[in-house]
Design a protein around this motif. Structure first.
Motif, PDB file in Angstrom:
ATOM      1  N   PHE A  78      54.529  61.477 -40.389  1.00  0.00           N
ATOM      2  CA  PHE A  78      55.258  62.012 -41.572  1.00  0.00           C
ATOM      3  C   PHE A  78      55.401  60.791 -42.663  1.00  0.00           C
ATOM      4  CE2 PHE A  78      59.672  63.162 -43.185  1.00  0.00           C
ATOM      5  CZ  PHE A  78      59.398  63.845 -44.232  1.00  0.00           C
ATOM      6  N   PHE A  79      55.498  61.125 -43.896  1.00  0.00           N
ATOM      7  CA  PHE A  79      55.542  59.881 -44.597  1.00  0.00           C
ATOM      8  C   PHE A  79      56.424  60.297 -46.025  1.00  0.00           C
ATOM      9  CE2 PHE A  79      53.009  57.322 -47.942  1.00  0.00           C
ATOM     10  CZ  PHE A  79      53.895  56.107 -48.039  1.00  0.00           C
ATOM     11  N   ILE A  80      57.210  59.304 -46.129  1.00  0.00           N
ATOM     12  CA  ILE A  80      58.107  59.631 -47.388  1.00  0.00           C
ATOM     13  C   ILE A  80      57.881  58.424 -48.107  1.00  0.00           C
ATOM     14  CG2 ILE A  80      60.523  59.656 -48.232  1.00  0.00           C
ATOM     15  CD1 ILE A  80      61.510  60.555 -45.246  1.00  0.00           C
ATOM     16  N   ASP A  81      57.184  58.671 -49.516  1.00  0.00           N
ATOM     17  CA  ASP A  81      56.814  57.312 -50.405  1.00  0.00           C
ATOM     18  C   ASP A  81      58.073  57.148 -51.145  1.00  0.00           C
ATOM     19  OD1 ASP A  81      55.359  55.492 -51.291  1.00  0.00           O
ATOM     20  OD2 ASP A  81      53.810  56.833 -51.968  1.00  0.00           O
ATOM     21  N   HIS A  82      58.088  55.890 -51.366  1.00  0.00           N
ATOM     22  CA  HIS A  82      59.509  55.351 -52.168  1.00  0.00           C
ATOM     23  C   HIS A  82      60.568  55.926 -51.407  1.00  0.00           C
ATOM     24  CE1 HIS A  82      56.615  54.033 -55.072  1.00  0.00           C
ATOM     25  NE2 HIS A  82      56.021  55.170 -55.099  1.00  0.00           N
ATOM     26  N   GLY A  83      60.912  57.404 -51.488  1.00  0.00           N
ATOM     27  CA  GLY A  83      62.009  57.733 -50.799  1.00  0.00           C
ATOM     28  C   GLY A  83      63.576  58.045 -51.199  1.00  0.00           C
ATOM     29  N   MET A  84      63.766  57.075 -52.255  1.00  0.00           N
ATOM     30  CA  MET A  84      65.006  57.158 -52.562  1.00  0.00           C
ATOM     31  C   MET A  84      65.700  58.548 -53.211  1.00  0.00           C
ATOM     32  SD  MET A  84      67.897  55.599 -53.251  1.00  0.00           S
ATOM     33  CE  MET A  84      67.674  53.931 -53.065  1.00  0.00           C
ATOM     34  N   GLY A  85      66.652  59.146 -52.608  1.00  0.00           N
ATOM     35  CA  GLY A  85      67.149  60.504 -53.087  1.00  0.00           C
ATOM     36  C   GLY A  85      66.459  61.656 -52.262  1.00  0.00           C
ATOM     37  N   VAL A  86      65.722  61.398 -51.253  1.00  0.00           N
ATOM     38  CA  VAL A  86      65.280  62.539 -50.373  1.00  0.00           C
ATOM     39  C   VAL A  86      66.220  63.159 -49.687  1.00  0.00           C
ATOM     40  CG1 VAL A  86      63.584  63.076 -48.520  1.00  0.00           C
ATOM     41  CG2 VAL A  86      62.805  61.648 -50.615  1.00  0.00           C
ATOM     42  N   VAL A  87      66.490  64.451 -49.746  1.00  0.00           N
ATOM     43  CA  VAL A  87      67.355  65.116 -48.732  1.00  0.00           C
ATOM     44  C   VAL A  87      66.774  66.174 -47.882  1.00  0.00           C
ATOM     45  CG1 VAL A  87      69.473  66.387 -48.611  1.00  0.00           C
ATOM     46  CG2 VAL A  87      69.291  64.889 -50.438  1.00  0.00           C
ATOM     47  N   ILE A  88      66.999  66.074 -46.569  1.00  0.00           N
ATOM     48  CA  ILE A  88      66.269  67.228 -45.743  1.00  0.00           C
ATOM     49  C   ILE A  88      67.185  67.764 -44.926  1.00  0.00           C
ATOM     50  CG2 ILE A  88      64.665  67.360 -43.779  1.00  0.00           C
ATOM     51  CD1 ILE A  88      63.148  64.836 -44.740  1.00  0.00           C
ATOM     52  N   GLY A  89      67.448  68.923 -45.074  1.00  0.00           N
ATOM     53  CA  GLY A  89      68.448  69.707 -44.511  1.00  0.00           C
ATOM     54  C   GLY A  89      68.477  69.942 -42.977  1.00  0.00           C
ATOM     55  N   GLU A  90      69.587  70.600 -42.426  1.00  0.00           N
ATOM     56  CA  GLU A  90      69.863  70.639 -40.919  1.00  0.00           C
ATOM     57  C   GLU A  90      68.711  71.611 -40.265  1.00  0.00           C
ATOM     58  OE1 GLU A  90      72.969  72.443 -37.568  1.00  0.00           O
ATOM     59  OE2 GLU A  90      73.209  72.600 -39.716  1.00  0.00           O
ATOM     60  N   THR A  91      68.377  72.797 -40.665  1.00  0.00           N
ATOM     61  CA  THR A  91      67.497  73.739 -40.331  1.00  0.00           C
ATOM     62  C   THR A  91      66.144  73.702 -40.817  1.00  0.00           C
ATOM     63  OG1 THR A  91      68.026  75.372 -41.854  1.00  0.00           O
ATOM     64  CG2 THR A  91      69.330  75.078 -39.772  1.00  0.00           C
ATOM     65  N   ALA A  92      65.663  72.518 -41.730  1.00  0.00           N
ATOM     66  CA  ALA A  92      64.278  72.295 -42.013  1.00  0.00           C
ATOM     67  C   ALA A  92      63.397  71.923 -41.064  1.00  0.00           C
ATOM     68  CB  ALA A  92      64.288  71.029 -43.167  1.00  0.00           C
ATOM     69  N   GLU A  93      62.326  72.417 -41.153  1.00  0.00           N
ATOM     70  CA  GLU A  93      61.124  72.346 -40.197  1.00  0.00           C
ATOM     71  C   GLU A  93      60.035  71.877 -41.037  1.00  0.00           C
ATOM     72  OE1 GLU A  93      60.637  75.438 -37.242  1.00  0.00           O
ATOM     73  OE2 GLU A  93      62.375  76.417 -38.058  1.00  0.00           O
ATOM     74  N   ILE A  94      59.527  70.663 -40.576  1.00  0.00           N
ATOM     75  CA  ILE A  94      58.257  69.860 -41.194  1.00  0.00           C
ATOM     76  C   ILE A  94      57.438  69.458 -40.028  1.00  0.00           C
ATOM     77  CG2 ILE A  94      57.533  67.798 -42.375  1.00  0.00           C
ATOM     78  CD1 ILE A  94      60.609  67.513 -43.255  1.00  0.00           C
ATOM     79  N   GLY A  95      55.911  70.186 -40.618  1.00  0.00           N
ATOM     80  CA  GLY A  95      54.793  70.030 -39.801  1.00  0.00           C
ATOM     81  C   GLY A  95      54.072  68.599 -39.710  1.00  0.00           C
ATOM     82  N   ASP A  96      53.091  68.486 -39.303  1.00  0.00           N
ATOM     83  CA  ASP A  96      52.207  67.321 -39.299  1.00  0.00           C
ATOM     84  C   ASP A  96      51.552  66.859 -40.358  1.00  0.00           C
ATOM     85  OD1 ASP A  96      52.958  67.474 -36.536  1.00  0.00           O
ATOM     86  OD2 ASP A  96      51.058  68.272 -35.948  1.00  0.00           O
TER      87      ASP A  96
END
Length: 220
Positions: A78-96
């Motif tokens: 998983f890659f977050i580029d720059h990143g500022m302001g990213v929000v990922i909620g409790e029940t979020a599911e993210i693949g590969d």
């Protein structure tokens, strides 16, 4: 944890041409730092240590500007580029092999408990400022354009843009199939085109030859 860190570093090298060394990534990539805090917070969350998990997540948010709820499920590379302001909620599911750019929100649309955040498939790229909201599914190999707002399921191999998000391309093998004839519509361009069409119609009417009684063709 070490194996996951290695995969995260490999993902950064693969997707960010600005990355020059492992040392630079370890020191200067807030997306990697946020993932480190998330992995610890998630480990605590799974063991029902909710307050320590939330505290760890809060510390990560303080240092990186990236908020990942410890209850979220995130795959490898998983890659977050720059990143500022990213929000990922409790029940979020993210693949590969997923990439998020700055300002992305994986948010909910209800105050009810249960599944309320998106499920992101494998190999998805989400552009800067995009909002993916609700318990929807984004299919594998999809690209979400910057500042799009997606509130419905998106099939795999799609390109999504707009507010609300709309599939404008589908990718099949090496072919990109357009599903929307007007990609990224421009309201100002539409208005100008309409005015030009009106001017052309009026000019044609004025240039029509006059009939014998002094009236132009088409006049009553």
């Amino acid at each position: 944890m070490i194996q996951q860190l290695r995969e995260d570093i490999k993902a950064i090298f693969a997707r960010d041409p600005a990355a020059r060394s492992v040392a630079e990534i370890l020191i200067a990539y807030p997306g990697l730092h946020a993932l480190f805090f998330y992995r610890i917070a998630h480990w605590l969350w799974l063991r029902r240590r909710y307050i320590p998990g939330r505290l760890t997540s809060h510390v990560g948010r303080f240092f990186t500007g990236i908020e990942i709820h410890p209850g979220a499920i995130i795959g490898k590379a998983f890659f977050i580029d720059h990143g500022m302001g990213v929000v990922i909620g409790e029940t979020a599911e993210i693949g590969d092999n997923v990439t998020l750019y700055h300002g992305v929100t994986l948010g909910g649309t209800t105050w009810q408990k249960g599944k309320r955040h998106p499920t992101i498939g494998n190999n998805v790229v989400v552009g800067a400022g995009a909002k993916i909201l609700g318990p929807i599914t984004i299919g594998d190999n999809t690209r979400v354009g910057a500042n799009s707002v997606v509130v419905s399921d998106i099939p795999s191999n799609s390109v999504v843009v707009g507010i609300p998000g709309k599939v404008v391309f589908r990718v099949e093998g090496d072919r990109k199939i357009a599903l929307d004839k007007e990609f990224m519509p421009d309201p100002q361009a539409r208005a100008i085109t309409s005015l030009l069409e009106r001017v052309t119609a009026l000019e044609e009417k004025l240039n029509q030859p006059e009939s014998g009684d002094g009236k132009r063709e088409g006049d009553v």
